[in-house]
Design a protein around this motif. Structure first.
Motif, PDB file in Angstrom:
ATOM      1  N   ASP A 104      43.897  37.196  -9.169  1.00 48.57           N
ATOM      2  CA  ASP A 104      45.072  37.652  -9.905  1.00 48.57           C
ATOM      3  C   ASP A 104      45.074  37.024 -11.301  1.00 48.57           C
ATOM      4  O   ASP A 104      44.899  35.811 -11.449  1.00 48.57           O
ATOM      5  CB  ASP A 104      46.346  37.267  -9.146  1.00 48.57           C
ATOM      6  N   GLY A 105      45.212  37.863 -12.317  1.00 49.43           N
ATOM      7  CA  GLY A 105      45.250  37.379 -13.689  1.00 49.43           C
ATOM      8  C   GLY A 105      43.912  37.338 -14.394  1.00 49.43           C
ATOM      9  O   GLY A 105      43.853  37.060 -15.597  1.00 49.43           O
ATOM     10  N   ASP A 106      42.806  37.617 -13.684  1.00 50.18           N
ATOM     11  CA  ASP A 106      41.494  37.662 -14.346  1.00 50.18           C
ATOM     12  C   ASP A 106      41.465  38.806 -15.350  1.00 50.18           C
ATOM     13  O   ASP A 106      41.955  39.909 -15.066  1.00 50.18           O
ATOM     14  CB  ASP A 106      40.372  37.895 -13.329  1.00 50.18           C
ATOM     15  N   PRO A 107      40.865  38.593 -16.531  1.00 46.74           N
ATOM     16  CA  PRO A 107      40.743  39.693 -17.493  1.00 46.74           C
ATOM     17  C   PRO A 107      39.770  40.746 -16.979  1.00 46.74           C
ATOM     18  O   PRO A 107      38.682  40.402 -16.502  1.00 46.74           O
ATOM     19  CB  PRO A 107      40.219  39.015 -18.754  1.00 46.74           C
ATOM     20  N   ASP A 141      45.784  42.744 -11.436  1.00 45.94           N
ATOM     21  CA  ASP A 141      47.038  42.575 -10.700  1.00 45.94           C
ATOM     22  C   ASP A 141      46.713  42.702  -9.218  1.00 45.94           C
ATOM     23  O   ASP A 141      46.453  43.791  -8.721  1.00 45.94           O
ATOM     24  CB  ASP A 141      48.045  43.634 -11.140  1.00 45.94           C
ATOM     25  N   GLN A 142      46.731  41.611  -8.520  1.00 45.02           N
ATOM     26  CA  GLN A 142      46.346  41.552  -7.110  1.00 45.02           C
ATOM     27  C   GLN A 142      47.424  42.112  -6.184  1.00 45.02           C
ATOM     28  O   GLN A 142      47.164  42.385  -5.019  1.00 45.02           O
ATOM     29  CB  GLN A 142      46.037  40.088  -6.736  1.00 45.02           C
ATOM     30  N   ASN A 163      46.636  40.088   0.423  1.00 46.84           N
ATOM     31  CA  ASN A 163      45.721  38.967   0.664  1.00 46.84           C
ATOM     32  C   ASN A 163      44.254  39.380   0.713  1.00 46.84           C
ATOM     33  O   ASN A 163      43.394  38.539   0.951  1.00 46.84           O
ATOM     34  CB  ASN A 163      46.090  38.260   1.973  1.00 46.84           C
ATOM     35  N   THR A 164      43.964  40.660   0.522  1.00 46.33           N
ATOM     36  CA  THR A 164      42.575  41.137   0.550  1.00 46.33           C
ATOM     37  C   THR A 164      41.805  40.570  -0.637  1.00 46.33           C
ATOM     38  O   THR A 164      42.264  40.655  -1.779  1.00 46.33           O
ATOM     39  CB  THR A 164      42.526  42.679   0.508  1.00 46.33           C
ATOM     40  N   ILE A 165      40.657  39.989  -0.370  1.00 43.47           N
ATOM     41  CA  ILE A 165      39.785  39.513  -1.452  1.00 43.47           C
ATOM     42  C   ILE A 165      39.032  40.730  -1.982  1.00 43.47           C
ATOM     43  O   ILE A 165      38.337  41.412  -1.231  1.00 43.47           O
ATOM     44  CB  ILE A 165      38.821  38.423  -0.947  1.00 43.47           C
ATOM     45  N   VAL A 166      39.186  40.997  -3.273  1.00 40.44           N
ATOM     46  CA  VAL A 166      38.658  42.211  -3.888  1.00 40.44           C
ATOM     47  C   VAL A 166      37.427  41.892  -4.732  1.00 40.44           C
ATOM     48  O   VAL A 166      37.416  40.922  -5.495  1.00 40.44           O
ATOM     49  CB  VAL A 166      39.743  42.896  -4.744  1.00 40.44           C
ATOM     50  N   HIS A 167      36.393  42.729  -4.581  1.00 42.35           N
ATOM     51  CA  HIS A 167      35.127  42.579  -5.302  1.00 42.35           C
ATOM     52  C   HIS A 167      34.878  43.853  -6.115  1.00 42.35           C
ATOM     53  O   HIS A 167      34.785  44.937  -5.538  1.00 42.35           O
ATOM     54  CB  HIS A 167      33.966  42.395  -4.327  1.00 42.35           C
ATOM     55  N   PRO A 168      34.735  43.747  -7.447  1.00 38.18           N
ATOM     56  CA  PRO A 168      34.385  44.930  -8.243  1.00 38.18           C
ATOM     57  C   PRO A 168      32.881  45.183  -8.208  1.00 38.18           C
ATOM     58  O   PRO A 168      32.082  44.249  -8.075  1.00 38.18           O
ATOM     59  CB  PRO A 168      34.824  44.524  -9.654  1.00 38.18           C
ATOM     60  N   TYR A 169      32.505  46.447  -8.284  1.00 43.02           N
ATOM     61  CA  TYR A 169      31.085  46.804  -8.363  1.00 43.02           C
ATOM     62  C   TYR A 169      30.960  48.114  -9.122  1.00 43.02           C
ATOM     63  O   TYR A 169      31.952  48.768  -9.413  1.00 43.02           O
ATOM     64  CB  TYR A 169      30.434  46.869  -6.978  1.00 43.02           C
ATOM     65  N   ALA A 193      34.381  50.251  -9.310  1.00 44.07           N
ATOM     66  CA  ALA A 193      34.841  50.479  -7.940  1.00 44.07           C
ATOM     67  C   ALA A 193      35.266  49.144  -7.346  1.00 44.07           C
ATOM     68  O   ALA A 193      34.887  48.076  -7.841  1.00 44.07           O
ATOM     69  CB  ALA A 193      33.726  51.113  -7.112  1.00 44.07           C
ATOM     70  N   LEU A 194      36.049  49.213  -6.278  1.00 45.69           N
ATOM     71  CA  LEU A 194      36.570  48.012  -5.628  1.00 45.69           C
ATOM     72  C   LEU A 194      36.165  47.995  -4.163  1.00 45.69           C
ATOM     73  O   LEU A 194      36.176  49.035  -3.496  1.00 45.69           O
ATOM     74  CB  LEU A 194      38.094  47.987  -5.725  1.00 45.69           C
TER      75      LEU A 194
END
Length: 129
Positions: A70-73, A86-87, A92-98, A113-114
């Motif tokens: 949360d809050g990462d640019p 915005d998490q 509580n899901t840990i989200v990974h972009p790809y 994508a997430l």
């Protein structure tokens, strides 16, 4: 890395199809493996006519499968402002972009994508040579 992942996925599908062709059930013997399951995507910021208002933030570029906090640019807007992750939508899901900033997805409205990492049971016959 992306080519290797695609090659492994295609090998997995080919082995799965061979088992299915034989009309046999997939064997019960499995191995646990971390996999990424798609849970959504994020578009580039756009105006009412669909024109881009920003680009991928430099700190996210090239960091496929990192953890988004949360809050990462995530996006650098052309007016100089920064859009942050915005998490709240994902709890509580840990989200990974790809597929970050992949040109093939511009027209599809996907800046990245997430995915969430999950532990899956993979039949050993599909991963053994």
């Amino acid at each position: 890395e992306a080519k290797e992942a695609i090659d492994l996925a295609l090998e997995f599908i080919e082995k799965h199809n061979k088992v299915a062709e034989k009309g046999t059930n997939i064997p019960e013997e499995t191995a646990k493996m971390d996999v990424f399951r798609r849970i959504g995507s994020c578009d580039y910021p756009r105006d009412n006519e669909g024109n881009l208002l920003g680009m991928i933030h430099h700190s996210l570029q090239g960091n496929d499968f990192c953890v988004l906090n949360d809050g990462d640019p995530i996006l650098q807007l052309f007016d100089g402002s920064v859009q942050k992750w915005d998490q709240s939508e994902f709890g509580n899901t840990i989200v990974h972009p790809y597929f970050i900033n992949e040109a093939a997805y511009y027209e599809k409205g996907v800046a990245f994508a997430l995915a969430e990492k999950v532990l899956a049971d993979i039949p050993l016959s599909l991963v053994k040579g």
